[in-house]
Enzyme design. Structure first.
Site, PDB file in Angstrom:
ATOM      1  N   GLY A   1       0.774  -1.240   0.000  1.00 21.01           N
ATOM      2  CA  GLY A   1       0.000   0.000   0.000  1.00 21.01           C
ATOM      3  C   GLY A   1       0.804   1.287   0.000  1.00 21.01           C
ATOM      4  O   GLY A   1       0.328   2.304  -0.481  1.00 21.01           O
TER       5      GLY A   1
ATOM      6  N   ASP B   1       0.874   3.103   4.627  1.00 15.94           N
ATOM      7  CA  ASP B   1      -0.165   3.824   3.878  1.00 15.94           C
ATOM      8  C   ASP B   1      -1.218   4.429   4.792  1.00 15.94           C
ATOM      9  O   ASP B   1      -1.619   5.581   4.630  1.00 15.94           O
ATOM     10  CB  ASP B   1      -0.823   2.906   2.832  1.00 15.94           C
ATOM     11  CG  ASP B   1      -1.314   1.570   3.406  1.00 15.94           C
ATOM     12  OD1 ASP B   1      -1.129   1.319   4.620  1.00 15.94           O
ATOM     13  OD2 ASP B   1      -1.881   0.772   2.632  1.00 15.94           O
TER      14      ASP B   1
ATOM     15  N   ASP C   1      -5.166   2.280  10.957  1.00 22.62           N
ATOM     16  CA  ASP C   1      -6.592   2.048  11.176  1.00 22.62           C
ATOM     17  C   ASP C   1      -6.780   1.630  12.645  1.00 22.62           C
ATOM     18  O   ASP C   1      -6.825   2.482  13.533  1.00 22.62           O
ATOM     19  CB  ASP C   1      -7.019   0.965  10.171  1.00 22.62           C
ATOM     20  CG  ASP C   1      -8.501   0.697  10.165  1.00 22.62           C
ATOM     21  OD1 ASP C   1      -9.276   1.651  10.161  1.00 22.62           O
ATOM     22  OD2 ASP C   1      -8.891  -0.486  10.144  1.00 22.62           O
TER      23      ASP C   1
ATOM     24  N   PHE D   1     -13.704   3.774   3.794  1.00 24.02           N
ATOM     25  CA  PHE D   1     -12.709   2.917   3.138  1.00 24.02           C
ATOM     26  C   PHE D   1     -12.161   3.649   1.918  1.00 24.02           C
ATOM     27  O   PHE D   1     -12.889   4.009   0.997  1.00 24.02           O
ATOM     28  CB  PHE D   1     -13.321   1.572   2.725  1.00 24.02           C
ATOM     29  CG  PHE D   1     -12.268   0.567   2.388  1.00 24.02           C
ATOM     30  CD1 PHE D   1     -11.679  -0.197   3.387  1.00 24.02           C
ATOM     31  CD2 PHE D   1     -11.823   0.427   1.078  1.00 24.02           C
ATOM     32  CE1 PHE D   1     -10.667  -1.092   3.081  1.00 24.02           C
ATOM     33  CE2 PHE D   1     -10.813  -0.473   0.772  1.00 24.02           C
ATOM     34  CZ  PHE D   1     -10.238  -1.239   1.774  1.00 24.02           C
ATOM     35  N   VAL D   2     -10.842   3.875   1.939  1.00 19.97           N
ATOM     36  CA  VAL D   2     -10.223   4.667   0.871  1.00 19.97           C
ATOM     37  C   VAL D   2      -9.340   3.796  -0.020  1.00 19.97           C
ATOM     38  O   VAL D   2      -8.786   2.783   0.411  1.00 19.97           O
ATOM     39  CB  VAL D   2      -9.405   5.847   1.448  1.00 19.97           C
ATOM     40  CG1 VAL D   2     -10.312   6.847   2.120  1.00 19.97           C
ATOM     41  CG2 VAL D   2      -8.332   5.369   2.421  1.00 19.97           C
TER      42      VAL D   2
ATOM     43  N   ARG E   1      -5.148   0.379  -6.860  1.00 16.27           N
ATOM     44  CA  ARG E   1      -3.891   0.971  -6.375  1.00 16.27           C
ATOM     45  C   ARG E   1      -3.375   2.058  -7.303  1.00 16.27           C
ATOM     46  O   ARG E   1      -2.727   3.000  -6.869  1.00 16.27           O
ATOM     47  CB  ARG E   1      -2.802  -0.111  -6.242  1.00 16.27           C
ATOM     48  CG  ARG E   1      -3.046  -1.139  -5.160  1.00 16.27           C
ATOM     49  CD  ARG E   1      -1.771  -1.963  -4.946  1.00 16.27           C
ATOM     50  NE  ARG E   1      -2.033  -3.220  -4.255  1.00 16.27           N
ATOM     51  CZ  ARG E   1      -2.136  -3.356  -2.932  1.00 16.27           C
ATOM     52  NH1 ARG E   1      -2.005  -2.296  -2.166  1.00 16.27           N
ATOM     53  NH2 ARG E   1      -2.375  -4.526  -2.392  1.00 16.27           N
TER      54      ARG E   1
HETATM   55  P1  5GP Z   1      -4.391  -1.638  11.207  1.00 16.64           P
HETATM   56  O1  5GP Z   1      -3.496  -2.709  11.733  1.00 16.64           O
HETATM   57  O2  5GP Z   1      -3.976  -0.245  11.594  1.00 16.64           O
HETATM   58  O3  5GP Z   1      -5.839  -1.909  11.521  1.00 16.64           O
HETATM   59  O4  5GP Z   1      -4.361  -1.841   9.666  1.00 16.64           O
HETATM   60  C1  5GP Z   1      -3.654  -1.120   8.777  1.00 16.64           C
HETATM   61  C2  5GP Z   1      -3.828  -1.749   7.410  1.00 16.64           C
HETATM   62  O5  5GP Z   1      -5.229  -1.975   7.115  1.00 16.64           O
HETATM   63  C3  5GP Z   1      -3.327  -0.811   6.355  1.00 16.64           C
HETATM   64  O6  5GP Z   1      -1.965  -0.982   6.108  1.00 16.64           O
HETATM   65  C4  5GP Z   1      -4.196  -1.196   5.173  1.00 16.64           C
HETATM   66  O7  5GP Z   1      -3.618  -2.284   4.502  1.00 16.64           O
HETATM   67  C5  5GP Z   1      -5.502  -1.646   5.774  1.00 16.64           C
HETATM   68  N1  5GP Z   1      -6.512  -0.565   5.749  1.00 16.64           N
HETATM   69  C6  5GP Z   1      -7.079   0.036   6.809  1.00 16.64           C
HETATM   70  N2  5GP Z   1      -7.955   0.975   6.407  1.00 16.64           N
HETATM   71  C7  5GP Z   1      -7.944   0.965   5.057  1.00 16.64           C
HETATM   72  C8  5GP Z   1      -8.634   1.728   4.051  1.00 16.64           C
HETATM   73  O8  5GP Z   1      -9.457   2.627   4.302  1.00 16.64           O
HETATM   74  N3  5GP Z   1      -8.322   1.423   2.766  1.00 16.64           N
HETATM   75  C9  5GP Z   1      -7.447   0.448   2.424  1.00 16.64           C
HETATM   76  N4  5GP Z   1      -7.237   0.242   1.120  1.00 16.64           N
HETATM   77  N5  5GP Z   1      -6.777  -0.281   3.337  1.00 16.64           N
HETATM   78  C10 5GP Z   1      -7.022  -0.022   4.652  1.00 16.64           C
END
Ligand code: 5GP
Length: 188
Positions: A48, A104, A107, A156-157, A169
């Site tokens: 990402g 990237d 979350d 969700f982006v 992507r």
């Molecule tokens: P975390 O461990 O912080 O929950 O997850 C981070 C990962 O979740 C990011 O590196 C990404 O791969 C995915 N992710 C979380 N939110 C989004 C979103 O809005 N769009 C996309 N494409 N991936 C997301």
């Protein structure tokens, strides 16, 4: 030919805004490490952050090494250690180096909290994180990135490296994906 644009609900950051974000983050990172005598290693978290990392790193005039990792996290919201799956690992030792992880989006915070703990355990002198996007409302594990491009709401982006099911992507901007795209495919 199927056009991805029809699945975009709203553009959040166009190329000019992404360039401004990269300019600002690159200046902040350069300022932090300008006078450090240590080795500087950037870790690009695949896939990402690939476009972001490329634009950001080309704006940083400091000598550094660039490495890649591919990781994912799983487990319950409250777990802050373990459960980090490493799909592609570093090809070098980070002992005593100053490490900057390029991500990237943050979350839940699980991936970066575990990845930074792992890199510290491996003996890095310092570990900082730079994320293009941050969704603070979604946080389930306490985690603050050191450098944040922009905070965004809970949506969700996609685009500029970010995918949905490995697509989108290569959109040249960051946009919100129409919920009908994932609700429809989740049901099928
Ligand atoms: P975390 O461990 O912080 O929950 O997850 C981070 C990962 O979740 C990011 O590196 C990404 O791969 C995915 N992710 C979380 N939110 C989004 C979103 O809005 N769009 C996309 N494409 N991936 C997301």
């Amino acid at each position: 030919m199927y056009c991805m644009e029809q699945d975009v609900e709203q553009i959040l950051f166009d190329k000019n805004e992404l360039n401004e974000i990269c300019d600002r983050l690159a200046a902040q990172i350069t300022e932090t490490y300008r006078d450090s005598g240590r080795e500087l290693v950037f870790i690009v978290v695949l896939k990402g952050s690939m476009f972001f990392a490329s634009d950001l790193l080309s704006r940083i005039p400091l000598a550094c090494e660039i490495e890649f990792m591919k990781v994912s996290s799983y487990g319950s919201a409250t777990e802050t250690s373990g459960n980090l799956q490493i799909h592609l690992d570093l090809k070098r030792d980070v002992r005593d180096a100053d490490v900057v992880v390029l991500e990237d989006i943050v979350d839940s915070g699980r991936t970066l909290s575990k990845l930074t703990a792992l890199l510290s355990d491996r003996g890095a002198n310092s570990v900082r994180c730079c994320t293009l996007l941050d969704k603070p409302e979604r946080r389930q594990v306490a985690f603050d990135a050191d450098y944040v491009g922009a905070e965004i709401p809970d949506a969700f982006v996609i685009g500029y490296g970010l995918d949905y099911a490995e697509t989108y992507r290569n959109l040249p901007y960051v946009g919100i994906l129409k919920p009908t795209v994932y609700t429809t495919s989740d049901e099928s």
